[in-house]
Design an enzyme around this catalytic site. Structure first.
Site, PDB file in Angstrom:
ATOM      1  N   TYR A  81       0.852  -1.191   0.000  1.00 46.26           N
ATOM      2  CA  TYR A  81       0.000   0.000   0.000  1.00 46.26           C
ATOM      3  C   TYR A  81       0.887   1.240   0.000  1.00 46.26           C
ATOM      4  CZ  TYR A  81      -3.722  -3.322   1.101  1.00 46.26           C
ATOM      5  OH  TYR A  81      -4.587  -4.389   1.070  1.00 46.26           O
ATOM      6  N   ARG A 102      -9.753   2.490  -8.147  1.00 42.87           N
ATOM      7  CA  ARG A 102     -11.088   1.900  -8.316  1.00 42.87           C
ATOM      8  C   ARG A 102     -11.395   1.578  -9.769  1.00 42.87           C
ATOM      9  NH1 ARG A 102     -13.903   6.283  -4.477  1.00 42.87           N
ATOM     10  NH2 ARG A 102     -12.480   7.547  -5.711  1.00 42.87           N
ATOM     11  N   GLN A 158      -7.950 -14.025   3.711  1.00 49.17           N
ATOM     12  CA  GLN A 158      -8.512 -12.695   3.411  1.00 49.17           C
ATOM     13  C   GLN A 158      -8.950 -12.635   1.937  1.00 49.17           C
ATOM     14  OE1 GLN A 158      -6.950  -8.192   2.885  1.00 49.17           O
ATOM     15  NE2 GLN A 158      -6.436  -9.058   4.866  1.00 49.17           N
ATOM     16  N   GLY A 163     -12.228   0.289   4.535  1.00 46.47           N
ATOM     17  CA  GLY A 163     -11.316   1.412   4.355  1.00 46.47           C
ATOM     18  C   GLY A 163     -12.084   2.713   4.530  1.00 46.47           C
ATOM     19  N   SER A 219     -15.374  -4.728   1.758  1.00 47.19           N
ATOM     20  CA  SER A 219     -16.667  -5.069   2.380  1.00 47.19           C
ATOM     21  C   SER A 219     -17.764  -4.074   2.005  1.00 47.19           C
ATOM     22  CB  SER A 219     -16.518  -5.121   3.906  1.00 47.19           C
ATOM     23  OG  SER A 219     -15.356  -5.849   4.252  1.00 47.19           O
ATOM     24  N   LEU A 220     -17.355  -2.859   1.596  1.00 46.66           N
ATOM     25  CA  LEU A 220     -18.337  -1.868   1.115  1.00 46.66           C
ATOM     26  C   LEU A 220     -18.301  -1.789  -0.408  1.00 46.66           C
ATOM     27  CD1 LEU A 220     -17.777   1.031   3.699  1.00 46.66           C
ATOM     28  CD2 LEU A 220     -19.694  -0.578   3.597  1.00 46.66           C
TER      29      LEU A 220
HETATM   30  N1  LIG Z   1      -5.889  -8.387   0.247  1.00 42.62           N
HETATM   31  C1  LIG Z   1      -6.126  -7.623  -0.790  1.00 42.62           C
HETATM   32  O1  LIG Z   1      -5.733  -7.920  -1.936  1.00 42.62           O
HETATM   33  C2  LIG Z   1      -6.897  -6.359  -0.588  1.00 42.62           C
HETATM   34  C3  LIG Z   1      -7.426  -5.682  -1.701  1.00 42.62           C
HETATM   35  C4  LIG Z   1      -8.160  -4.517  -1.480  1.00 42.62           C
HETATM   36  C5  LIG Z   1      -8.353  -4.052  -0.190  1.00 42.62           C
HETATM   37  N2  LIG Z   1      -7.800  -4.722   0.868  1.00 42.62           N
HETATM   38  C6  LIG Z   1      -7.956  -4.226   2.258  1.00 42.62           C
HETATM   39  O2  LIG Z   1      -9.328  -4.016   2.527  1.00 42.62           O
HETATM   40  C7  LIG Z   1      -9.543  -2.660   2.888  1.00 42.62           C
HETATM   41  C8  LIG Z   1     -10.926  -2.228   2.490  1.00 42.62           C
HETATM   42  O3  LIG Z   1     -11.068  -2.269   1.092  1.00 42.62           O
HETATM   43  P1  LIG Z   1     -11.243  -0.948   0.275  1.00 42.62           P
HETATM   44  O4  LIG Z   1     -10.776   0.196   1.092  1.00 42.62           O
HETATM   45  O5  LIG Z   1     -10.618  -1.167  -1.042  1.00 42.62           O
HETATM   46  O6  LIG Z   1     -12.814  -0.910   0.022  1.00 42.62           O
HETATM   47  P2  LIG Z   1     -14.079  -0.702   0.970  1.00 42.62           P
HETATM   48  O7  LIG Z   1     -13.734  -0.757   2.385  1.00 42.62           O
HETATM   49  O8  LIG Z   1     -15.136  -1.595   0.454  1.00 42.62           O
HETATM   50  O9  LIG Z   1     -14.526   0.788   0.575  1.00 42.62           O
HETATM   51  C9  LIG Z   1     -13.708   1.879   0.831  1.00 42.62           C
HETATM   52  C10 LIG Z   1     -14.356   3.120   0.244  1.00 42.62           C
HETATM   53  O10 LIG Z   1     -15.557   3.406   0.934  1.00 42.62           O
HETATM   54  C11 LIG Z   1     -15.511   4.748   1.399  1.00 42.62           C
HETATM   55  N3  LIG Z   1     -16.259   4.771   2.680  1.00 42.62           N
HETATM   56  C12 LIG Z   1     -15.991   4.064   3.803  1.00 42.62           C
HETATM   57  N4  LIG Z   1     -16.921   4.304   4.746  1.00 42.62           N
HETATM   58  C13 LIG Z   1     -17.788   5.198   4.215  1.00 42.62           C
HETATM   59  C14 LIG Z   1     -18.943   5.842   4.699  1.00 42.62           C
HETATM   60  N5  LIG Z   1     -19.421   5.596   5.922  1.00 42.62           N
HETATM   61  N6  LIG Z   1     -19.593   6.719   3.878  1.00 42.62           N
HETATM   62  C15 LIG Z   1     -19.148   6.960   2.632  1.00 42.62           C
HETATM   63  N7  LIG Z   1     -18.040   6.371   2.104  1.00 42.62           N
HETATM   64  C16 LIG Z   1     -17.363   5.504   2.902  1.00 42.62           C
HETATM   65  C17 LIG Z   1     -14.061   5.076   1.542  1.00 42.62           C
HETATM   66  O11 LIG Z   1     -13.859   6.457   1.492  1.00 42.62           O
HETATM   67  P3  LIG Z   1     -12.454   7.175   1.900  1.00 42.62           P
HETATM   68  O12 LIG Z   1     -11.355   6.198   1.626  1.00 42.62           O
HETATM   69  O13 LIG Z   1     -12.390   8.354   0.993  1.00 42.62           O
HETATM   70  O14 LIG Z   1     -12.591   7.566   3.320  1.00 42.62           O
HETATM   71  C18 LIG Z   1     -13.482   4.347   0.343  1.00 42.62           C
HETATM   72  O15 LIG Z   1     -13.662   5.123  -0.825  1.00 42.62           O
HETATM   73  C19 LIG Z   1      -8.364  -1.910   2.256  1.00 42.62           C
HETATM   74  O16 LIG Z   1      -8.160  -0.642   2.830  1.00 42.62           O
HETATM   75  C20 LIG Z   1      -7.254  -2.888   2.502  1.00 42.62           C
HETATM   76  O17 LIG Z   1      -6.808  -2.797   3.840  1.00 42.62           O
HETATM   77  C21 LIG Z   1      -7.107  -5.877   0.687  1.00 42.62           C
END
Ligand SMILES: NC(=O)c1ccc[n+]([C@@H]2O[C@H](COP(=O)([O-])OP(=O)(O)OC[C@H]3O[C@@H](n4cnc5c(N)ncnc54)[C@H](OP(=O)(O)O)[C@@H]3O)[C@@H](O)[C@H]2O)c1
Length: 318
Positions: free
Chosen positions: A57, A227, A176, A281, A205-206
């Protein structure tokens, strides 16, 4: 906050884990450092005891930020830190997988420095490197565990067959996968992993933010925005189908005094018995407090059935 046993590790994790891909600077909504450090501290203040990060990251920047926030707040001992290995960020949105022994050992040492700690609670192989013998990668993880630098080990983005293969050389304790209302493809192997005694932590998850209802119109992200590449449901034909599912979420929200849609999406995920924790995230205090409040209530089985029917109807090919 609610807590669950994390497989057979003996760790009790919060049902929400804080994800740090965005916080580390993944190319969207970049906030000043003090806001991002405050976001990490807010999660911990609200009962989150599980943080997910990775050296990939933003080339260690996310790990450094986690290390700084935990140091400043003096909370390292009460937080379970998961980081990853075997995946290297080369800049310009390019990543290289490398599971060779020396690379894994070196990357772990770098992570310890970035995180300002002398142990990592959970080390995951970020993506399978099929060009390196799994036995070699497993040897490195076993050595890290033996040395005490790493307490538990697991994998991310592996298929069941790949988990069975590497499982011959090391005991997997965590899995994961990507999982949310819009991506259910990994569900069967998640159930299998949970049955094997692994802790299961979902990412995206979102749905990368689409399940919060913040995107009601097709959006063109900047070219550097991860994204574009990672979450296909921001593009047609998936986008319009997801909007149909959001209409059902809107109705549930209206019946529940307008609970935020993010809370519905998180409970849908967290209430699955084969899910230990949902990684989310978020980069600001407001969003983190809103997400943590999801764990103050639960969806009824009727509400879950309504959501599942909508997923089945509109997103069935997923
Ligand atoms: N193992 C892997 O290959 C892998 C791949 C992807 C992700 N991950 C892990 O999983 C985590 C979560 O995935 P992700 O961050 O990609 O996706 P996510 O958690 O599904 O969605 C994150 C997005 O949702 C927004 N958000 C969060 N809460 C919100 C709310 N209450 N209202 C409005 N918008 C909201 C965030 O905004 P902001 O960011 O602008 O605050 C961001 O744009 C990552 O951070 C990482 O640690 C792992």
């Amino acid at each position: 906050m609610r807590y669950k046993e994390f497989g057979k590790t003996g760790m009790k994790v919060s049902e929400m884990a804080l994800g740090t891909w965005g916080i580390g600077g993944a190319g969207w909504d970049d906030n000043p450092e003090e806001i991002r450090i405050d976001a990490i501290c807010t999660a911990v203040e609200n009962g989150v005891n599980f943080i997910d990060t990775a050296p990939a990251y933003n080339a260690g920047a996310a790990e450094c930020l986690v290390g700084k926030a935990l140091k400043q707040s003096g909370t390292r001992q009460r937080v379970i830190v998961a980081t990853k290995c075997g995946n290297f960020y080369m800049g310009n949105g390019t990543y290289v997988r490398d599971g060779h022994y020396d690379k894994i050992i070196q990357q772990c040492d770098d992570s310890l420095k970035n995180l300002q700690t002398d142990y990592i609670d959970l080390m995951l192989i970020h993506w399978p490197d099929v060009n390196t013998d799994f036995a070699e990668t497993a040897d490195a993880l076993n050595a890290l565990k033996k040395s005490g630098k790493v307490l538990h080990i697991g994998v991310s983005n592996f298929t069941r067959e790949q988990m069975e293969e590497i499982g011959q050389y090391c005991t997997l304790e965590a899995y994961q996968p990507q999982y949310s209302m819009v991506v259910r493809t990994n569900e069967e192997q998640m159930k299998w992993a949970a049955e094997q005694g692994m802790g299961v932590m979902t990412y995206g998850s979102l749905g990368g933010g689409i399940l919060t209802g913040a995107f009601r119109k097709l959006t063109t992200f900047e070219a550097t925005d991860s994204r574009n590449r990672f979450y296909k449901h921001f593009q047609e034909p998936m986008f319009s189908k997801v909007m149909k599912v959001l209409e059902v979420m809107d109705r549930i929200s209206a019946d529940r005094d307008n609970v935020p849609l993010s809370q519905i999406a998180l409970n849908w995920c967290a209430q699955k018995e084969f899910v230990s924790s949902c990684i989310v995230g978020a980069q600001s205090r407001r969003k983190i407090e809103e997400n943590c409040a999801a764990y103050q209530w639960m969806l009824t089985s009727e509400e879950i059935a309504l959501l599942d029917a909508a997923i089945e109807q509109y997103l069935v090919e997923q």
